[in-house]
Design an enzyme around this catalytic site. Structure first.
Site, mmCIF file in Angstrom:
data_model
loop_
_atom_site.group_PDB
_atom_site.id
_atom_site.type_symbol
_atom_site.label_atom_id
_atom_site.label_comp_id
_atom_site.label_asym_id
_atom_site.label_seq_id
_atom_site.Cartn_x
_atom_site.Cartn_y
_atom_site.Cartn_z
ATOM 1 N N GLU A 175 20.351 -58.090 1.375
ATOM 2 C CA GLU A 175 21.824 -58.017 1.343
ATOM 3 C C GLU A 175 22.396 -59.018 0.340
ATOM 4 O O GLU A 175 23.288 -58.684 -0.459
ATOM 5 C CB GLU A 175 22.402 -58.280 2.734
ATOM 6 C CG GLU A 175 22.121 -57.135 3.705
ATOM 7 C CD GLU A 175 22.728 -57.348 5.079
ATOM 8 O OE1 GLU A 175 22.868 -56.362 5.812
ATOM 9 O OE2 GLU A 175 23.060 -58.491 5.442
ATOM 10 N N HIS A 213 34.188 -31.757 6.749
ATOM 11 C CA HIS A 213 33.971 -31.486 5.338
ATOM 12 C C HIS A 213 35.108 -32.032 4.495
ATOM 13 O O HIS A 213 36.262 -31.933 4.912
ATOM 14 C CB HIS A 213 33.872 -29.957 5.136
ATOM 15 C CG HIS A 213 33.430 -29.574 3.763
ATOM 16 N ND1 HIS A 213 32.171 -29.844 3.298
ATOM 17 C CD2 HIS A 213 34.098 -28.949 2.759
ATOM 18 C CE1 HIS A 213 32.063 -29.382 2.050
ATOM 19 N NE2 HIS A 213 33.222 -28.847 1.698
HETATM 20 P P1 FAD Z 1 25.486 -67.909 16.819
HETATM 21 O O1 FAD Z 1 26.529 -66.984 16.332
HETATM 22 O O2 FAD Z 1 24.540 -68.451 15.820
HETATM 23 O O3 FAD Z 1 26.267 -69.112 17.531
HETATM 24 C C1 FAD Z 1 25.644 -70.264 18.022
HETATM 25 C C2 FAD Z 1 26.613 -71.425 17.954
HETATM 26 O O4 FAD Z 1 26.108 -72.505 18.734
HETATM 27 C C3 FAD Z 1 26.794 -71.962 16.541
HETATM 28 O O5 FAD Z 1 28.154 -72.197 16.276
HETATM 29 C C4 FAD Z 1 26.033 -73.275 16.566
HETATM 30 O O6 FAD Z 1 26.512 -74.216 15.631
HETATM 31 C C5 FAD Z 1 26.270 -73.716 17.999
HETATM 32 N N1 FAD Z 1 25.308 -74.690 18.529
HETATM 33 C C6 FAD Z 1 23.977 -74.754 18.299
HETATM 34 N N2 FAD Z 1 23.448 -75.767 19.026
HETATM 35 C C7 FAD Z 1 24.472 -76.318 19.714
HETATM 36 C C8 FAD Z 1 24.550 -77.382 20.652
HETATM 37 N N3 FAD Z 1 23.481 -78.078 21.026
HETATM 38 N N4 FAD Z 1 25.765 -77.687 21.178
HETATM 39 C C9 FAD Z 1 26.868 -76.995 20.811
HETATM 40 N N5 FAD Z 1 26.845 -75.989 19.931
HETATM 41 C C10 FAD Z 1 25.655 -75.644 19.403
HETATM 42 N N6 FAD Z 1 24.526 -59.359 12.704
HETATM 43 C C11 FAD Z 1 25.140 -58.158 12.735
HETATM 44 O O7 FAD Z 1 25.258 -57.567 13.822
HETATM 45 N N7 FAD Z 1 25.638 -57.571 11.604
HETATM 46 C C12 FAD Z 1 25.553 -58.180 10.397
HETATM 47 O O8 FAD Z 1 26.010 -57.627 9.396
HETATM 48 C C13 FAD Z 1 24.913 -59.441 10.333
HETATM 49 N N8 FAD Z 1 24.828 -60.078 9.160
HETATM 50 C C14 FAD Z 1 24.228 -61.299 9.105
HETATM 51 C C15 FAD Z 1 24.138 -61.944 7.880
HETATM 52 C C16 FAD Z 1 23.526 -63.164 7.788
HETATM 53 C C17 FAD Z 1 23.444 -63.851 6.453
HETATM 54 C C18 FAD Z 1 22.995 -63.785 8.958
HETATM 55 C C19 FAD Z 1 22.339 -65.133 8.874
HETATM 56 C C20 FAD Z 1 23.082 -63.164 10.189
HETATM 57 C C21 FAD Z 1 23.706 -61.916 10.282
HETATM 58 N N9 FAD Z 1 23.806 -61.234 11.493
HETATM 59 C C22 FAD Z 1 24.403 -60.008 11.527
HETATM 60 C C23 FAD Z 1 23.268 -61.801 12.734
HETATM 61 C C24 FAD Z 1 24.395 -62.445 13.608
HETATM 62 O O9 FAD Z 1 25.146 -63.351 12.846
HETATM 63 C C25 FAD Z 1 23.760 -63.154 14.803
HETATM 64 O O10 FAD Z 1 22.910 -62.264 15.475
HETATM 65 C C26 FAD Z 1 24.832 -63.650 15.786
HETATM 66 O O11 FAD Z 1 25.719 -64.544 15.179
HETATM 67 C C27 FAD Z 1 24.151 -64.337 16.982
HETATM 68 O O12 FAD Z 1 25.112 -64.817 17.875
HETATM 69 P P2 FAD Z 1 24.769 -66.000 18.885
HETATM 70 O O13 FAD Z 1 25.959 -66.143 19.762
HETATM 71 O O14 FAD Z 1 23.458 -65.771 19.509
HETATM 72 O O15 FAD Z 1 24.602 -67.295 17.972
HETATM 73 P P1 NAP Z 2 13.541 -61.924 8.956
HETATM 74 O O1 NAP Z 2 13.966 -60.575 9.379
HETATM 75 O O2 NAP Z 2 12.746 -62.770 9.879
HETATM 76 O O3 NAP Z 2 12.741 -61.758 7.568
HETATM 77 C C1 NAP Z 2 12.152 -62.825 6.900
HETATM 78 C C2 NAP Z 2 11.700 -62.356 5.527
HETATM 79 O O4 NAP Z 2 11.191 -63.465 4.793
HETATM 80 C C3 NAP Z 2 10.571 -61.330 5.584
HETATM 81 O O5 NAP Z 2 10.711 -60.449 4.508
HETATM 82 C C4 NAP Z 2 9.323 -62.216 5.420
HETATM 83 O O6 NAP Z 2 8.229 -61.524 4.877
HETATM 84 C C5 NAP Z 2 9.828 -63.237 4.427
HETATM 85 N N1 NAP Z 2 9.135 -64.529 4.495
HETATM 86 C C6 NAP Z 2 8.925 -65.300 5.567
HETATM 87 N N2 NAP Z 2 8.310 -66.448 5.213
HETATM 88 C C7 NAP Z 2 8.120 -66.379 3.871
HETATM 89 C C8 NAP Z 2 7.531 -67.257 2.923
HETATM 90 N N3 NAP Z 2 7.038 -68.419 3.294
HETATM 91 N N4 NAP Z 2 7.488 -66.867 1.628
HETATM 92 C C9 NAP Z 2 8.000 -65.681 1.251
HETATM 93 N N5 NAP Z 2 8.580 -64.806 2.104
HETATM 94 C C10 NAP Z 2 8.636 -65.151 3.410
HETATM 95 O O7 NAP Z 2 14.779 -62.837 8.577
HETATM 96 P P2 NAP Z 2 16.219 -62.608 7.972
HETATM 97 O O8 NAP Z 2 16.270 -61.661 6.853
HETATM 98 O O9 NAP Z 2 16.684 -64.000 7.752
HETATM 99 O O10 NAP Z 2 17.064 -61.981 9.163
HETATM 100 C C11 NAP Z 2 17.164 -62.633 10.434
HETATM 101 C C12 NAP Z 2 17.858 -61.736 11.416
HETATM 102 O O11 NAP Z 2 19.263 -61.748 11.156
HETATM 103 C C13 NAP Z 2 17.432 -60.275 11.334
HETATM 104 O O12 NAP Z 2 16.366 -60.017 12.208
HETATM 105 C C14 NAP Z 2 18.677 -59.520 11.727
HETATM 106 O O13 NAP Z 2 18.631 -59.142 13.082
HETATM 107 C C15 NAP Z 2 19.813 -60.494 11.498
HETATM 108 N N6 NAP Z 2 20.638 -59.956 10.374
HETATM 109 C C16 NAP Z 2 21.288 -58.779 10.551
HETATM 110 C C17 NAP Z 2 22.013 -58.236 9.519
HETATM 111 C C18 NAP Z 2 22.720 -56.918 9.701
HETATM 112 O O14 NAP Z 2 22.905 -56.498 10.822
HETATM 113 N N7 NAP Z 2 23.141 -56.262 8.628
HETATM 114 C C19 NAP Z 2 22.062 -58.882 8.299
HETATM 115 C C20 NAP Z 2 21.393 -60.079 8.146
HETATM 116 C C21 NAP Z 2 20.671 -60.607 9.204
HETATM 117 P P3 NAP Z 2 7.091 -60.814 5.794
HETATM 118 O O15 NAP Z 2 7.619 -59.458 6.140
HETATM 119 O O16 NAP Z 2 5.932 -60.785 4.894
HETATM 120 O O17 NAP Z 2 6.900 -61.675 7.000
#
Ligand code: FAD
Ligand code: NAP
Length: 512
Positions: free
Chosen positions: A222, A487
């Site tokens: 992405e 459509h």
């Molecule tokens: P989080 O949203 O991570 O919230 C946890 C919170 O707890 C954070 O604010 C953290 O700072 C806080 N915290 C941690 N430790 C402590 C502590 N000890 N005390 C107090 N606070 C603390 N999901 C989708 O469905 N669609 C997407 O398009 C999508 N895109 C993504 C793109 C990226 C780049 C990434 C990284 C993730 C994406 N995800 C997406 C995944 C999604 O963001 C997570 O699955 C979701 O935010 C998880 O929610 P959560 O409540 O488990 O944790």
């Molecule tokens: P991920 O799904 O755990 O993928 C990690 C990637 O990094 C894999 O391609 C892995 O390869 C590679 N990798 C790991 N260690 C490496 C190394 N040392 N050197 C080179 N490549 C390495 O992690 P993520 O992309 O960060 O996503 C995390 C989660 O966030 C996802 O599971 C998803 O649920 C959520 N998310 C959701 C959305 C969405 O809904 N659109 C968008 C972003 C994130 P291998 O396959 O070889 O292990």
């Protein structure tokens, strides 16, 4: 003096007596204390408050290794879904501008993109969401504490402010929803010192420039997609396969499209070291695992997208005996989100085996509140969760990949219907639609229950969301055929699929 000492001694005794009675009588300041104010934690706490409970939520953001910080709302709002989708939109608009000329728009002069303008607008939107979350908590009478939480015992949470001030909260129930943070490959020299992660990219004030993205899953593809789309020289380094766990035929279409879109791929390559040159450029050395040869190139930025680590270390879980999967570091949970310690629950990204997605964290949090404080017994259904990868060619799916369906039902137990189609909007724009594809995986026998549905093309998230409802209701192939299309749309192609893979016939859709 002696009187003063006696009185001090009495005060100390009284204080300890209060602490002791509080523990002994299990008096609770709150019905629910939630640690983590992200997607799941906020949803759970607000729902509990709506059910009349006294609720507190602690949220604390540890700055990234590069010092990036953000506000309330967790990963999705600040460093995930929201800024990611908006940057994806910025990239799509670049393509739309090119298309626009074909549709008669007179665009004079070169069209170029300005990172700072985009980033500022998106960051301001995110800040407005941070504010909105605070207001919502206030309106719903949820106490928000900008503190780092840890567990003292199963009813007591310690909150620590940035300045080091401690607050003790007691509660009948404690929820852990602390999510995760991006991983750095610490064994690679220079990786942490010179690289950034998804915790930084959305908050950069200046363009990342020529970027190497390491990783090949959701985050990597992405980010590489939108960086390419806004005109940056972008390379994805893939150590094995792209989009592990997804249908691999479709993963191939997604990366093929990205290649034709301009993203470079270094397949089967692993980074070895990152060095900063005197010019300020980052020199990356990597190994091609197929040839064993070493290569070098320079980049302005290296983005590690190699997975995430759960935020459990600072919580004091081991002291209390909360069971953790030692390999993943995630909390082991029951179907009701219970941990191994009574009264302590967890869900969202921190939960072992849970999808790392915002809607599942939100729904799990709301349902937990209803089970704890309403009369509900409804459990979260983690099966058949739909998802979309927001790559330049979006990929939406629900259910099983073809590989997974085959391994569960056998090659002869499934029927795969598929179609290559051309979105109408691609025609006048003269865009290549070679990777716009639909795959519906069905059981072969009986009423051909749908096992998996896959769609690549414009607005894949919107398309897949609708079909996910049918999927949830147990849709069959004949239900699909009975559905009347809208459509002209791309989604209507799904209800028209009729060529089986087994037939070997050309699945290219011709005509209207
Ligand atoms: P989080 O949203 O991570 O919230 C946890 C919170 O707890 C954070 O604010 C953290 O700072 C806080 N915290 C941690 N430790 C402590 C502590 N000890 N005390 C107090 N606070 C603390 N999901 C989708 O469905 N669609 C997407 O398009 C999508 N895109 C993504 C793109 C990226 C780049 C990434 C990284 C993730 C994406 N995800 C997406 C995944 C999604 O963001 C997570 O699955 C979701 O935010 C998880 O929610 P959560 O409540 O488990 O944790
Ligand atoms: P991920 O799904 O755990 O993928 C990690 C990637 O990094 C894999 O391609 C892995 O390869 C590679 N990798 C790991 N260690 C490496 C190394 N040392 N050197 C080179 N490549 C390495 O992690 P993520 O992309 O960060 O996503 C995390 C989660 O966030 C996802 O599971 C998803 O649920 C959520 N998310 C959701 C959305 C969405 O809904 N659109 C968008 C972003 C994130 P291998 O396959 O070889 O292990």
């Amino acid at each position: 003096m002696a009187a003063l000492c006696r009185s001090r001694h009495r005060w100390k005794r009284t204080k300890w007596f209060h602490v002791l009675t509080r523990t002994l009588t299990e008096r609770s300041d709150y019905d629910l204390v939630v640690i983590g104010g992200g997607s799941g934690g906020l949803a759970c706490s607000k729902e509990a408050a709506l059910l009349g409970q006294r609720v507190a939520v602690l949220d604390y953001v540890e700055p990234s290794a590069k010092g990036t910080k953000w506000g309330l709302g967790g990963t999705c709002v600040n460093v995930g879904c929201i800024p990611k989708k908006l940057m994806h939109q910025a990239a799509l608009l670049g393509t739309a501008v090119k298309d626009a000329k074909k549709f008669g728009w007179q665009i004079t002069g070169p069209v170029c993109h300005d990172w700072a303008t985009m980033a500022e607008a998106i960051q301001n939107h995110v800040r407005s969401l941070n504010w909105g979350h605070r207001v919502q908590l206030q309106d719903k009478k949820v106490k928000y504490l900008n503190m780092k939480g840890s567990l003292v015992d199963e009813h007591t949470v310690k909150g620590l402010t940035k300045a080091g001030k401690e607050t003790i909260l007691t509660a009948k129930n404690v929820v852990i929803a602390t999510g995760g943070r991006p991983k750095y490959p610490t064994s690679i020299p220079g990786a942490m010192e010179h690289g950034i992660t998804s915790d930084d990219i959305f908050w950069l004030k200046k363009t990342p420039g020529k970027t190497l993205v390491v990783g090949a899953s959701y985050v990597a593809l992405e980010c590489a997609g939108f960086l390419t789309g806004i005109g940056l020289d972008t390379t994805v380094m893939v150590r094995s396969i792209a989009l592990r766990g997804f249908d691999q035929q479709i993963a191939g279409l997604v990366t093929d499209y990205m290649e034709t879109y301009g993203t470079k791929f270094a397949w089967k390559c692993v980074p070895k070291r990152v060095d900063k040159l005197s010019s300020g450029a980052l020199q990356v050395t990597w190994t091609d695992t197929q040839t064993g040869h070493e290569h070098k190139d320079t980049y302005d930025s290296v983005l590690w997208a190699v997975g995430r680590v759960p935020e459990t270390k600072a919580l004091g879980l081991d002291k209390l005996g909360v069971r953790i999967n030692k390999e993943t570091g995630k909390i082991v949970l029951g179907a009701d989100e219970s941990t191994s310690v009574p009264n302590i629950y967890a869900f969202g990204d921190i939960g072992e085996g849970r999808p790392e997605l915002t809607p599942t964290a939100i729904k799990a949090g709301k349902l937990l509140s209803h089970r704890l404080f309403g009369q509900s017994t409804e459990l979260m259904n983690y099966d058949n969760v739909p998802t979309t990868v927001f790559t330049p060619l979006e990929y939406g799916c629900v259910g099983l990949s073809e590989e997974e369906a085959e391994s569960r039902h056998g090659k002869d137990g499934i029927e795969v219907y598929h179609a290559f189609y051309k979105p109408l909007e691609f025609t006048v724009a003269e865009r290549d639609a070679s990777q716009c594809y639909i795959k519906v995986v069905c059981e072969r026998g009986g009423d051909q229950k749908i096992l998996g549905l896959h769609f690549t093309g414009p607005n894949a998230g919107e398309v897949t969301q609708g079909f996910a409802l049918g999927f949830q209701c147990g849709a069959t192939y004949s239900h699909l055929l009975q559905t009347v299309g809208i459509h002209p749309t791309c989604a209507e192609e799904v209800v028209k699929v009729n060529i089986t893979k087994r037939s070997g016939l050309d699945p290219t859709v011709t005509g209207c």
